[in-house]
Design an enzyme around this catalytic site. Sequence first.
Site, PDB file in Angstrom:
ATOM      1  N   VAL A 243       0.669   4.509  -2.758  1.00  0.00           N
ATOM      2  CA  VAL A 243       0.651   5.954  -2.628  1.00  0.00           C
ATOM      3  C   VAL A 243       1.931   6.579  -3.150  1.00  0.00           C
ATOM      4  O   VAL A 243       1.933   7.732  -3.540  1.00  0.00           O
ATOM      5  CB  VAL A 243       0.363   6.432  -1.186  1.00  0.00           C
ATOM      6  CG1 VAL A 243      -1.093   6.281  -0.862  1.00  0.00           C
ATOM      7  CG2 VAL A 243       1.230   5.745  -0.188  1.00  0.00           C
ATOM      8  N   SER A 244       2.997   5.807  -3.193  1.00  0.00           N
ATOM      9  CA  SER A 244       4.247   6.414  -3.644  1.00  0.00           C
ATOM     10  C   SER A 244       4.167   6.860  -5.104  1.00  0.00           C
ATOM     11  O   SER A 244       4.906   7.711  -5.538  1.00  0.00           O
ATOM     12  CB  SER A 244       5.420   5.464  -3.446  1.00  0.00           C
ATOM     13  OG  SER A 244       5.362   4.439  -4.393  1.00  0.00           O
TER      14      SER A 244
ATOM     15  N   LYS B 209      -8.212  14.616   6.881  1.00  0.00           N
ATOM     16  CA  LYS B 209      -9.123  13.473   6.987  1.00  0.00           C
ATOM     17  C   LYS B 209      -8.349  12.210   7.313  1.00  0.00           C
ATOM     18  O   LYS B 209      -7.418  11.834   6.599  1.00  0.00           O
ATOM     19  CB  LYS B 209      -9.877  13.312   5.656  1.00  0.00           C
ATOM     20  CG  LYS B 209     -10.793  12.118   5.596  1.00  0.00           C
ATOM     21  CD  LYS B 209     -11.895  12.340   4.564  1.00  0.00           C
ATOM     22  CE  LYS B 209     -11.838  11.320   3.448  1.00  0.00           C
ATOM     23  NZ  LYS B 209     -12.759  11.594   2.363  1.00  0.00           N
TER      24      LYS B 209
ATOM     25  N   LEU C  71       0.812  -1.201   0.000  1.00  0.00           N
ATOM     26  CA  LEU C  71       0.000   0.000   0.000  1.00  0.00           C
ATOM     27  C   LEU C  71       0.846   1.251   0.000  1.00  0.00           C
ATOM     28  O   LEU C  71       0.490   2.262  -0.579  1.00  0.00           O
ATOM     29  CB  LEU C  71      -0.956  -0.031   1.183  1.00  0.00           C
ATOM     30  CG  LEU C  71      -2.092  -1.014   0.928  1.00  0.00           C
ATOM     31  CD1 LEU C  71      -2.708  -1.501   2.205  1.00  0.00           C
ATOM     32  CD2 LEU C  71      -3.134  -0.413   0.026  1.00  0.00           C
TER      33      LEU C  71
ATOM     34  N   ASP D 278     -21.439   9.912  -4.528  1.00  0.00           N
ATOM     35  CA  ASP D 278     -22.005  10.328  -3.245  1.00  0.00           C
ATOM     36  C   ASP D 278     -22.247  11.839  -3.229  1.00  0.00           C
ATOM     37  O   ASP D 278     -21.839  12.543  -2.311  1.00  0.00           O
ATOM     38  CB  ASP D 278     -21.076   9.891  -2.105  1.00  0.00           C
ATOM     39  CG  ASP D 278     -21.799   9.828  -0.763  1.00  0.00           C
ATOM     40  OD1 ASP D 278     -23.047   9.823  -0.763  1.00  0.00           O
ATOM     41  OD2 ASP D 278     -21.126   9.791   0.272  1.00  0.00           O
TER      42      ASP D 278
END
Length: 626
Positions: A322-323, A367, A318, A458
């Site tokens: 993100v890297s 967040k 993971l 959403d």
Amino acid sequence: MSTKPKYVSSALLFFLCYHLFLHHSQAQIVSRPVTEGYTCTANQSSYPCQTYVFYRASAPDFLDLGSIGDLFSVSRFMISKPSNISSSNATLVPGQRLLIPIPCSCNSPNATMTISYANLSVTIKSGDTFFRLSSRSFQNLTTYQSVELVNPDLVATNLTIGVTAYFPIFCKCPNRTQLQNQVNYLISYVFQPSDNISAVASLFGVQAKSITDVNGNNIQPFDTIFVPVTQLPVLSQPDVTPSAVTSVKTERKGLIRGLAIGLGITGFLLILVVGFSIYRDGKLKKRVGRKGDEEKENQVLYRSKQGSKKSKEMEVSLMADVSDCLDKYRVFGIEDLREATNGFRENSLIEGSVYRGSINGELYAIKKMKWNAYEELKILQKVNHGNLVKLEGFCIDHEDDCCYLIYEFVENGSLYSWLHENQNEKLGWKTRLRVAIDVANGLQYIHEHTRPKVVHKDVKSSNILLDSNMRAKIANFGLAKTGCNAITMHIVGTQGYIAPEYLADGVVSTKMDVFSFGVVLLELVSGKPAIDEDGNVLWAGAGRILEGNEEEKARKLHEWVDRELFLESCSMESVVNVVTVAIACVHRDPSKRPSMVDIVYALCKSDDLFFDISDDGSSAPPVRAR
Ligand SMILES: *[C@@H]1O[C@H](CO)[C@@H](O)[C@H](O)[C@H]1NC(C)=O
Ligand SMILES: *[C@@H]1O[C@H](CO)[C@@H](O)[C@H](O)[C@H]1NC(C)=O
Ligand SMILES: *[C@@H]1O[C@H](CO)[C@@H](O)[C@H](O)[C@H]1NC(C)=O
Ligand SMILES: *[C@@H]1O[C@H](CO)[C@@H](O)[C@H](O)[C@H]1NC(C)=O
Ligand SMILES: *[C@@H]1O[C@H](CO)[C@@H](O)[C@H](O)[C@H]1NC(C)=O
Ligand SMILES: *[C@@H]1O[C@H](CO)[C@@H](O)[C@H](O)[C@H]1NC(C)=O
Ligand SMILES: *[C@@H]1O[C@H](CO)[C@@H](O)[C@H](O)[C@H]1NC(C)=O
Ligand SMILES: *[C@@H]1O[C@H](CO)[C@@H](O)[C@H](O)[C@H]1NC(C)=O
Ligand SMILES: *[C@@H]1O[C@H](CO)[C@@H](O)[C@H](O)[C@H]1NC(C)=O
């Protein structure tokens, strides 16, 4: 492709409409020759815009879409699509022509200059200089003088490896006259020594005169010129089979190892894996394809915690996810976040898992997420629009096994709280209409201008934030999905806003955002929440408002429309227009719902009805106190 003319005209309408309610008309000055960049007027209404640069693949570093995409912070597909290349992993030949999308805006790098450019970040590597990067990697689409201007803190002669520099890629947005003349893009093109104007004109399918009209007659080799086009030229591409070079390169970098590890970790995930790509960059970077749904993701997380070995591997994978995004965002330290939020104390909490924090005097919304931040990061890195909340950076907390996304702080809170919680100040009709148009523009952008399309999934009033000028920004891309007509097993979304077909079949399409947007319009008009205390949904009764004869209609409208709007005696014509759009949006049959393009147009029409063209919207008081 058959929708092209519609698309083009809608882009035109979009800009005109923007123009209408900004009321700024400024002459566009193309002063040349330039070294620092092309001047623009900051208040010109057509900025920012999406535009394209013309780029030529070149040896040795830029012969595949992956490395060119990294340079311009776009995906391979975002280059292959406009460039008429069928495969995203096609091998390129030196000199091969490409069209690369960039976001163009008008910036003031110092107090005396305003120039238009796309602000691209580059991580300085060994051997890089401003001159080398601008004249080779970016092929003179910028100049080192301009790079120096934009990076006042960096010393050009003493660049530290790993530091981030911003490269201003020259671009322009069409002005009002040009838009009226169907000029939808001004493509940035570097004039080559072997070029002449008529050859460039025929490459883009335009008249030579239209090029000199924009750029003057004194065009020198290596100047960036702007080619005015109505639509992108279709480039003819050499017929090459995707192949060897990429994989040979990959092998050379020893990344087969990465692939093997990746397969090991994700073995049991393989069914869920949609895409799998390998990135080179000296460091081991790997991306696991997106998982079917959040629940499974959480299961995976849960399972991964069972054994510490697996957990470690999971974290590695993971982290690698993100890297990919690392160089596009600022990476914050967990200590900074703790300090900013008083150790994530209650009084810094905005709501849910979102905190307010001040870092170096700048306010951010922070967040907290479990490891499922990847979807949102991946989507946000592709989008850049004034009506979408901007992601500023992120932070990984290894101890707590979670990460944080850090967004721009939007001062005035959510539309939901303005409509349903704040009893002292009520939004006026003009503000509500502008919010509707802002949100519609944001959704139009993600539906029409991102590839693949993004569906927010959403849309609701609590995910719409208002800034200090009461302009709206769409937040919370946590559930967003790329790609259309996918089927999900796990239904997400919010009661009262979910489209019926999604509840029934799990069909994801842009039309589900249209539905939810329709509900937001109904909230804006009625002042009522999307679902009441008894669980009745607002949209259910909407269809009937405009039925019957004039008298019945007037009566029902009077019952239905927020009383606040009658108090300010706003234009009923404009309200009816918005109600009509809302009803079309919440049609049960998704194929009967309008597209966001149509909606923006229809809402702008209503805007037109209501606003006196001579008055400047931005100076009007946004709210009425009771
Ligand atoms: C736009 O900005 C220029 C200078 O930056 C200023 O002279 C002009 O009045 C502004 N126009 C409007 C409509 O705000
Ligand atoms: C728009 O740009 C063109 C070409 O640079 C220029 O001739 C024209 O005057 C501009 N029009 C407006 C309204 O700024
Ligand atoms: C370029 O972008 C970075 C980060 O997005 C920002 O910090 C910087 O101020 C921008 N620079 C200019 C001159 O626009
Ligand atoms: C802004 O940059 C230009 C070009 O480098 C320079 O001539 C000018 O003096 C600068 N202005 C300020 C206030 O730094
Ligand atoms: C960029 O311009 C310089 C001259 O200013 C030239 O020597 C160089 O070859 C150009 N780069 C490319 C890729 O055309
Ligand atoms: C170059 O930068 C480094 C760190 O940024 C600094 O320590 C060094 O003194 C600088 N060298 C020169 C010649 O300015
Ligand atoms: C422009 O270049 C093309 C080929 O590149 C050539 O055929 C044409 O004669 C040139 N035109 C002029 C006016 O030089
Ligand atoms: C794309 O490129 C191919 C190969 O050069 C060409 O035959 C085709 O006409 C081009 N246009 C489109 C729309 O595919
Ligand atoms: C492109 O790459 C993917 C994996 O990265 C592979 O599955 C696919 O077969 C490749 N496509 C072509 C045409 O080589």
